[in-house]
Design a protein around this motif. Structure first.
Motif, PDB file in Angstrom:
ATOM      1  N   VAL A   8      47.125  50.030  51.629  1.00  0.00           N
ATOM      2  CA  VAL A   8      46.267  51.055  51.018  1.00  0.00           C
ATOM      3  C   VAL A   8      46.073  50.773  49.526  1.00  0.00           C
ATOM      4  N   GLY A   9      44.833  50.877  49.075  1.00  0.00           N
ATOM      5  CA  GLY A   9      44.514  50.677  47.668  1.00  0.00           C
ATOM      6  C   GLY A   9      43.475  49.591  47.479  1.00  0.00           C
ATOM      7  N   LEU A  43      38.454  44.442  47.695  1.00  0.00           N
ATOM      8  CA  LEU A  43      38.672  45.182  48.930  1.00  0.00           C
ATOM      9  C   LEU A  43      39.380  46.481  48.617  1.00  0.00           C
ATOM     10  N   GLU A  44      39.039  47.525  49.374  1.00  0.00           N
ATOM     11  CA  GLU A  44      39.762  48.789  49.251  1.00  0.00           C
ATOM     12  C   GLU A  44      40.027  49.335  50.643  1.00  0.00           C
ATOM     13  N   ASN A  55      36.557  48.894  52.559  1.00  0.00           N
ATOM     14  CA  ASN A  55      35.340  48.650  51.782  1.00  0.00           C
ATOM     15  C   ASN A  55      35.486  47.303  51.102  1.00  0.00           C
ATOM     16  N   SER A  56      34.446  46.486  51.214  1.00  0.00           N
ATOM     17  CA  SER A  56      34.384  45.211  50.520  1.00  0.00           C
ATOM     18  C   SER A  56      33.197  45.283  49.578  1.00  0.00           C
ATOM     19  N   ASN A  57      33.465  45.142  48.284  1.00  0.00           N
ATOM     20  CA  ASN A  57      32.400  45.246  47.284  1.00  0.00           C
ATOM     21  C   ASN A  57      32.302  43.955  46.485  1.00  0.00           C
ATOM     22  N   TYR A 133      44.477  38.029  48.019  1.00  0.00           N
ATOM     23  CA  TYR A 133      44.083  39.077  47.082  1.00  0.00           C
ATOM     24  C   TYR A 133      45.334  39.621  46.408  1.00  0.00           C
ATOM     25  N   GLU A 134      45.171  40.137  45.180  1.00  0.00           N
ATOM     26  CA  GLU A 134      46.288  40.810  44.520  1.00  0.00           C
ATOM     27  C   GLU A 134      45.906  42.259  44.251  1.00  0.00           C
ATOM     28  N   LYS A 135      46.917  43.096  44.226  1.00  0.00           N
ATOM     29  CA  LYS A 135      46.695  44.526  44.042  1.00  0.00           C
ATOM     30  C   LYS A 135      46.046  44.771  42.672  1.00  0.00           C
TER      31      LYS A 135
END
Length: 137
Positions: A8-9, A43-44, A55-57, A133-135
């Motif tokens: 999540v996040g 990504l979220e 969501n991919s923006n 990916y990193e947070k």
């Protein structure tokens, strides 16, 4: 902690290996592949009860998929393919199995947390892609 809470996040793109080869294998055309391989999406993930959302923006395209574990959902992928996806959790990994429609190819996507990073492994007919990916802070 379990993947349901760890994922999540927001996540920022770090690196990609084999993405063009994977997209080619699943049937994505040259023009879309060229743009997609240069894109660095954010990504979220959200999880509310049984409802998951990703969501991919990016500067190229914004894309949202919603699902419930174990329930097939039809989608048009960000790269334009028509698939039916089923999500599950296996060994603390979020697993997405895409079944191609209309002659499209099948694919398996695993998302998991390793050393605080989100690792996404996509496989189609033995062609593998790894994206990291990193947070977001």
């Amino acid at each position: 902690m379990p993947i349901q809470t760890d994922i999540v996040g927001k996540w920022n793109f770090v690196s990609s290996e084999g993405f063009d080869e994977y997209l080619k294998e699943v049937g994505v055309g040259w023009a879309v592949r060229t743009i997609a391989t240069k894109t660095k999406p954010t990504l979220e993930f959200t999880v509310k009860g049984d409802d998951w959302t990703m969501n991919s923006n990016s500067t190229f395209k914004n894309y949202t998929i919603k699902w419930q574990l174990g329930t097939a959902c039809d989608e048009k992928t960000a790269d334009g393919r028509d698939v039916s996806s089923v999500f599950s959790i296996e060994n603390d990994r979020l697993v997405q199995v895409e079944t191609g429609k209309g002659g499209g190819k099948d694919s398996r996507i695993e998302r998991y947390i390793e050393n605080g990073k989100l690792v996404i492994v996509c496989v189609c007919n033995g062609v593998k892609c790894t994206r990291v990916y990193e947070k977001a802070t």
